[in-house]
Design an enzyme around this catalytic site. Structure first.
Site, short mmCIF file in Angstrom:
data_model
loop_
_atom_site.label_atom_id
_atom_site.label_comp_id
_atom_site.label_asym_id
_atom_site.label_seq_id
_atom_site.Cartn_x
_atom_site.Cartn_y
_atom_site.Cartn_z
N LYS A 74 5.51 -8.93 -11.98
CA LYS A 74 4.89 -9.42 -13.22
C LYS A 74 4.83 -8.32 -14.27
O LYS A 74 4.85 -7.12 -13.93
CB LYS A 74 3.49 -9.98 -12.96
CG LYS A 74 2.43 -8.98 -12.48
CD LYS A 74 1.65 -8.26 -13.57
CE LYS A 74 0.64 -7.28 -12.99
NZ LYS A 74 0.15 -6.24 -13.82
N PRO B 231 9.21 -1.39 -7.74
CA PRO B 231 8.55 -0.10 -7.54
C PRO B 231 7.10 -0.27 -7.09
O PRO B 231 6.44 -1.23 -7.50
CB PRO B 231 8.63 0.56 -8.92
CG PRO B 231 9.63 -0.18 -9.69
CD PRO B 231 9.73 -1.56 -9.11
N VAL B 232 6.63 0.64 -6.26
CA VAL B 232 5.28 0.56 -5.67
C VAL B 232 4.27 1.33 -6.54
O VAL B 232 4.61 2.37 -7.12
CB VAL B 232 5.31 1.12 -4.23
CG1 VAL B 232 3.92 1.19 -3.63
CG2 VAL B 232 6.22 0.25 -3.35
N ALA C 219 3.00 0.57 -9.43
CA ALA C 219 3.70 0.67 -10.70
C ALA C 219 3.07 -0.14 -11.84
O ALA C 219 3.45 0.00 -12.99
CB ALA C 219 5.14 0.20 -10.50
N GLY C 220 2.12 -1.02 -11.50
CA GLY C 220 1.56 -1.93 -12.52
C GLY C 220 2.35 -3.22 -12.60
O GLY C 220 2.23 -4.00 -13.55
N LEU C 221 3.17 -3.47 -11.56
CA LEU C 221 4.05 -4.65 -11.56
C LEU C 221 3.64 -5.67 -10.49
O LEU C 221 4.37 -6.61 -10.21
CB LEU C 221 5.51 -4.22 -11.35
CG LEU C 221 6.07 -3.24 -12.40
CD1 LEU C 221 7.44 -2.72 -11.98
CD2 LEU C 221 6.17 -3.92 -13.77
N ALA C 222 2.48 -5.45 -9.89
CA ALA C 222 1.93 -6.36 -8.85
C ALA C 222 2.84 -6.51 -7.63
O ALA C 222 2.88 -7.58 -7.02
CB ALA C 222 1.59 -7.72 -9.46
N GLY D 248 2.63 -5.42 -4.57
CA GLY D 248 1.94 -5.80 -3.34
C GLY D 248 1.42 -7.23 -3.43
O GLY D 248 1.61 -8.03 -2.50
N SER D 249 0.80 -7.57 -4.56
CA SER D 249 0.21 -8.91 -4.72
C SER D 249 1.26 -10.01 -4.62
O SER D 249 1.01 -11.07 -4.04
CB SER D 249 -0.46 -9.02 -6.09
OG SER D 249 -1.40 -8.01 -6.24
N ASP E 282 -4.47 -10.00 -8.37
CA ASP E 282 -3.26 -10.55 -9.00
C ASP E 282 -2.58 -11.63 -8.15
O ASP E 282 -1.61 -12.25 -8.58
CB ASP E 282 -2.23 -9.43 -9.25
CG ASP E 282 -2.59 -8.58 -10.46
OD1 ASP E 282 -3.36 -9.07 -11.32
OD2 ASP E 282 -2.09 -7.45 -10.56
P1 ATP Z 1 -0.96 -4.10 -9.64
O1 ATP Z 1 -0.08 -4.28 -10.82
O2 ATP Z 1 -1.40 -5.42 -9.02
O3 ATP Z 1 -2.07 -3.12 -9.81
P2 ATP Z 1 0.75 -2.16 -8.46
O4 ATP Z 1 2.17 -2.47 -8.79
O5 ATP Z 1 0.06 -1.15 -9.31
O6 ATP Z 1 -0.05 -3.52 -8.45
P3 ATP Z 1 1.34 -2.16 -5.64
O7 ATP Z 1 2.81 -1.96 -5.74
O8 ATP Z 1 0.85 -3.52 -5.34
O9 ATP Z 1 0.62 -1.66 -6.98
O10 ATP Z 1 0.83 -1.11 -4.56
C1 ATP Z 1 -0.46 -0.59 -4.52
C2 ATP Z 1 -0.74 0.01 -3.13
O11 ATP Z 1 -0.69 -1.01 -2.13
C3 ATP Z 1 0.25 1.08 -2.70
O12 ATP Z 1 -0.48 2.24 -2.45
C4 ATP Z 1 0.88 0.57 -1.41
O13 ATP Z 1 0.98 1.54 -0.39
C5 ATP Z 1 -0.04 -0.55 -0.95
N1 ATP Z 1 0.72 -1.69 -0.37
C6 ATP Z 1 0.37 -2.40 0.70
N2 ATP Z 1 1.25 -3.37 0.96
C7 ATP Z 1 2.19 -3.30 0.01
C8 ATP Z 1 3.37 -4.06 -0.26
N3 ATP Z 1 3.76 -5.07 0.52
N4 ATP Z 1 4.09 -3.71 -1.34
C9 ATP Z 1 3.70 -2.70 -2.14
N5 ATP Z 1 2.61 -1.95 -1.92
C10 ATP Z 1 1.85 -2.24 -0.86
#
Ligand code: ATP
Length: 282
Positions: free
Chosen positions: A9, A93-94, A96-99, A101-102, A135
């Site tokens: 997202k 990317p993990v 990253a602000g792209l949800a 994990g969610s 999210d």
């Molecule tokens: P948001 O935009 O919702 O804040 P994000 O992109 O910033 O999400 P995520 O990629 O969801 O963050 O990852 C946040 C943390 O969740 C990471 O430290 C990661 O190790 C952990 N995590 C657990 N399961 C997952 C998964 N399936 N995919 C990505 N990260 C995961």
């Protein structure tokens, strides 16, 4: 076996409205999905176990992974004795602000609903999603929406005007928790979320770009100045909008055609940035 594509997202608007007594923040956001996705496969096992694997060595494969957590929660809720073999092919990317994990969590809810014929409707899936992450309800919906409360109130919006998105992420992650802990409600700016909604309703691309904004930008920029440099570089390239997504550190740019998107993508050095040029899904 079931395969689910879990889409990333972006936020076209993110307003931090107030702080609640439970320390969460009330938000008003406009979110949509882009054509960048993780691919998850699910297989039923006879043995009562969850076996998780992924193509990214740094992702946990136990209860710290949102996919594992979601599968365990549903298995317990519905007393499912069969096991699961799940593979995550991660492209988003993990941290990253792209949800990232969610969206994996949302796909897990959908996949288990189908595999075990649980007959959960969207409301029930959202209820489970809320327990997993703020999210997740939006990711279950997966189309353009106004998202309010703590991510649980979803109002569908029309499709975003057609355009291309260039996502630029520096080679470090940002913790959403850290950013929210540093929010000062007295000093943050508030984007006019209703104007973004109106622009989308009128299918007015330039109005949408004009009013798009994110209250968290100043917080992340102060802690991680490199994120602001990405925004400045994108603006200098003459993009229609450059905005941080979520709590960052990904900054995205909107442009109307593919060629420009690819050119902007190629102007970033791949050693320091992960860069993607993708379509908005609407
Ligand atoms: P948001 O935009 O919702 O804040 P994000 O992109 O910033 O999400 P995520 O990629 O969801 O963050 O990852 C946040 C943390 O969740 C990471 O430290 C990661 O190790 C952990 N995590 C657990 N399961 C997952 C998964 N399936 N995919 C990505 N990260 C995961």
């Amino acid at each position: 076996m079931i395969t689910e594509n879990a889409f990333a997202k972006i936020n076209l608007a993110l307003d931090v409205v107030s702080k609640r007594s439970d320390n969460y923040h009330n938000l008003r956001m406009v979110m949509t999905t882009v054509d960048l996705y993780d691919r998850l496969t699910f297989e039923v096992l006879d043995e009562d176990t969850i076996v998780l694997s992924s193509n990214r060595y740094f992702l946990p494969t136990d209860e710290r992974n949102i996919v594992y957590k979601t599968a365990k929660l549903i298995k317990d809720m519905y007393a499912i004795k069969a096991g699961l073999k799940i593979h995550i092919h991660k492209s988003i990317p993990v941290a990253a602000g792209l949800a990232g994990g969610s969206t994996d969590g949302a796909s897990t809810i959908k996949a288990l609903n189908e595999l075990f014929k649980l007959n959960m409707d969207m409301e029930k899936m959202k209820e489970i999603g809320k327990q997993i992450g703020s999210d997740v309800p939006f990711c279950l919906y997966g189309k353009t929406a106004l998202v309010e409360g703590v991510g649980d109130i979803i109002t569908p919006l029309p499709e975003v005007p057609r355009c291309w998105v260039v996502l630029v992420k520096p080679r470090f992650g940002v913790s959403t928790k850290e950013i929210f802990q540093n929010v000062n409600l007295e000093t943050i700016t508030h984007p006019d979320v209703d104007k973004v909604v109106n622009a989308i309703e009128k299918n007015d691309y330039y109005e949408m770009c004009k009013h798009a904004g994110n209250s968290l930008e100043s917080v992340t920029f102060r802690l991680y100045p490199e994120v602001e440099s990405i925004k400045q570089k994108l603006l200098a390239l003459g993009v229609d909008l450059a905005l941080m997504s979520g709590s960052g550190p990904t900054v995205y740019a909107l442009v109307r055609n593919e060629q420009r998107a690819k050119k902007i993508k190629n102007s970033f050095d791949k050693k320091h940035y992960e860069v993607y040029a993708v379509r908005i899904r609407g």
